[in-house]
Scaffold this active site. Structure first.
Site, PDB file in Angstrom:
ATOM      1  CB  CYS A   1      -3.063   0.653  -2.397  1.00  0.00           C
ATOM      2  SG  CYS A   1      -3.219   2.389  -2.857  1.00  0.00           S
ATOM      3  CG  ASN A   2      -9.506   0.712  -2.384  1.00  0.00           C
ATOM      4  OD1 ASN A   2     -10.450   0.051  -2.790  1.00  0.00           O
ATOM      5  ND2 ASN A   2      -9.070   0.643  -1.138  1.00  0.00           N
TER       6      ASN A   2
ATOM      7  CD  GLU B   1      -0.558   7.457   6.711  1.00  0.00           C
ATOM      8  OE1 GLU B   1       0.471   7.694   7.362  1.00  0.00           O
ATOM      9  OE2 GLU B   1      -0.731   6.402   6.079  1.00  0.00           O
TER      10      GLU B   1
ATOM     11  CB  CYS C   1      -9.520   4.747   0.647  1.00  0.00           C
ATOM     12  SG  CYS C   1      -7.867   5.218   1.218  1.00  0.00           S
ATOM     13  CB  THR C   2      -6.651  -0.004   2.387  1.00  0.00           C
ATOM     14  OG1 THR C   2      -5.542   0.760   1.891  1.00  0.00           O
ATOM     15  CG2 THR C   2      -7.114  -0.973   1.326  1.00  0.00           C
ATOM     16  CG  HIS C   3      -5.022   5.277   4.562  1.00  0.00           C
ATOM     17  ND1 HIS C   3      -4.398   4.697   3.484  1.00  0.00           N
ATOM     18  CD2 HIS C   3      -4.047   5.807   5.326  1.00  0.00           C
ATOM     19  CE1 HIS C   3      -3.093   4.882   3.602  1.00  0.00           C
ATOM     20  NE2 HIS C   3      -2.854   5.547   4.709  1.00  0.00           N
TER      21      HIS C   3
ATOM     22  CG  ASP D   1      -1.785   1.227   1.359  1.00  0.00           C
ATOM     23  OD1 ASP D   1      -2.368   1.609   0.331  1.00  0.00           O
ATOM     24  OD2 ASP D   1      -1.895   1.817   2.446  1.00  0.00           O
ATOM     25  CB  SER D   2       0.219   4.791  -0.564  1.00  0.00           C
ATOM     26  OG  SER D   2      -0.951   4.857   0.232  1.00  0.00           O
TER      27      SER D   2
ATOM     28  CE1 TYR E   1       2.498   5.322  -3.574  1.00  0.00           C
ATOM     29  CE2 TYR E   1       1.227   3.451  -4.340  1.00  0.00           C
ATOM     30  CZ  TYR E   1       2.427   3.992  -3.937  1.00  0.00           C
ATOM     31  OH  TYR E   1       3.547   3.197  -3.889  1.00  0.00           O
ATOM     32  N   GLY E   2      -3.209   8.799  -3.572  1.00  0.00           N
ATOM     33  CA  GLY E   2      -4.564   9.171  -3.996  1.00  0.00           C
ATOM     34  C   GLY E   2      -4.694  10.502  -4.710  1.00  0.00           C
TER      35      GLY E   2
HETATM   36  N1  DGL Z   1      -4.684   3.421   1.025  1.00  0.00           N
HETATM   37  C1  DGL Z   1      -4.774   3.956  -0.293  1.00  0.00           C
HETATM   38  C2  DGL Z   1      -6.034   3.443  -0.992  1.00  0.00           C
HETATM   39  O1  DGL Z   1      -6.582   2.423  -0.620  1.00  0.00           O
HETATM   40  C3  DGL Z   1      -4.784   5.429  -0.483  1.00  0.00           C
HETATM   41  C4  DGL Z   1      -4.070   6.306   0.400  1.00  0.00           C
HETATM   42  C5  DGL Z   1      -3.282   7.292  -0.423  1.00  0.00           C
HETATM   43  O2  DGL Z   1      -3.851   8.279  -0.898  1.00  0.00           O
HETATM   44  O3  DGL Z   1      -2.105   7.026  -0.579  1.00  0.00           O
HETATM   45  O4  DGL Z   1      -6.474   4.032  -1.945  1.00  0.00           O
END
Ligand code: DGL
Length: 287
Positions: free
Chosen positions: A88-89, A168, A201-203, A25-26, A57-58
């Site tokens: 990571c989505n 985060e 989003c996995t966050h 993931d990011s 990443y988003g």
């Molecule tokens: N955890 C990432 C996801 O599932 C995104 C977080 C990010 O923006 O890096 O999309």
């Protein structure tokens, strides 16, 4: 020749089944997926990479996310893995086919299809809201995945980029999280027909209590972790790659920046405390 091949094949297969599953993931978000994978597949070994140096990443372009994802995957492949889970989505939405092409025949599993399946199964009305990063929403991967599974579904996609920062930062509950959630979810609440929120989003799973307070108990909230674990189990079975033997050791954790922060913040996502000393700092090369 064929005889010696036969002699070597079973050995190679046994070695392969004992290899870990690579997960990336990011940042720490994918640890919510790792948690579900471990609980459903206790015999499997896992190695996890959080690309914390380049998070988020988003908000990045699809081409940057694709490049970062291929680098992260290449690193995990270099450590020896039998299967890759893109936890990571954003990376799943934009880089899945590039990853499958680059690492063929390695099985590569994303979280978007499993997330769409979870939402389609949970919704009664077929009106589904996807909460995700800007990049995931922009690419339309969830909208397409849901339409494939349930063609009459109406999908509302809401970018919630600040949720990543809140998660985060550890501000996942309380007044600030709820105020931001209320702002993002206003139109969804006004719609009146949406009965399912998909955390795309996995966050976001760590924000579930704050989101639930805003939307109320009638709204279903689902994420892709459990369905991803089911897809992984099926994929391992299909390839004959299930681990056999004793319960696996604790996952190996790696980050591209600040193991200290990764451990402090990530423990909440994994659901168990781990120390910075357990996190290996790695360098993926030039961005
Ligand atoms: N955890 C990432 C996801 O599932 C995104 C977080 C990010 O923006 O890096 O999309």
């Amino acid at each position: 020749v064929s005889k010696s091949r036969h002699l070597h094949e079973p050995l190679k297969t046994t070695q392969q089944t004992q290899l870990p599953i690579g997960v990336f993931d990011s940042g720490v978000g994918g640890l919510t997926v790792l948690r579900a994978l471990r609980s459903q597949l206790p015999d499997e070994k896992f190695i996890y990479l959080g690309d914390t140096a380049r998070l988020p990443y988003g908000t990045k372009s699809a081409s940057s996310v694709e490049r970062y994802s291929v680098q992260a995957a290449r690193f995990l492949v270099s450590r020896g893995i039998k299967c890759l889970v893109v936890a990571c989505n954003t990376a799943s939405a934009v880089a899945l086919s590039a990853l499958r092409a680059a690492f063929d025949p390695l099985p590569v599993i994303g979280v978007v299809e499993p997330g769409a399946a979870a939402a389609c199964a949970a919704s009664r009305t077929g009106h589904i809201a996807v909460l995700a990063t800007e990049g995931t929403v922009r690419g339309g991967a969830y909208q397409r995945a849901i339409a494939r599974l349930r063609s009459e579904a109406v999908v509302y996609a809401q970018p919630c980029s600040l949720f990543v920062a809140l998660a985060e930062e550890g501000w996942n509950e309380g007044a600030i999280a709820e105020t931001i959630a209320r702002r993002y979810l206003q139109e969804i609440l006004n719609d009146g027909r949406i009965d399912t929120l998909l955390l795309g989003c996995t966050h976001f799973p760590v924000l579930t209590p704050a989101i639930a307070r805003v939307v109320g108990s009638e709204m279903g909230i689902v994420d892709s972790a459990v369905t991803t674990a089911a897809v992984l189990a099926e994929e391992l079975r299909r390839h004959g790659l299930q681990a056999t033997g004793e319960a696996a050791p604790a996952p190996r954790l790696m980050a591209t920046d600040s193991p200290e922060r990764f451990a402090r913040v990530g423990s909440r996502f994994l659901g168990e405390t781990f120390a910075a000393a357990q996190v290996e700092l790695v360098d993926l090369g030039t961005p």
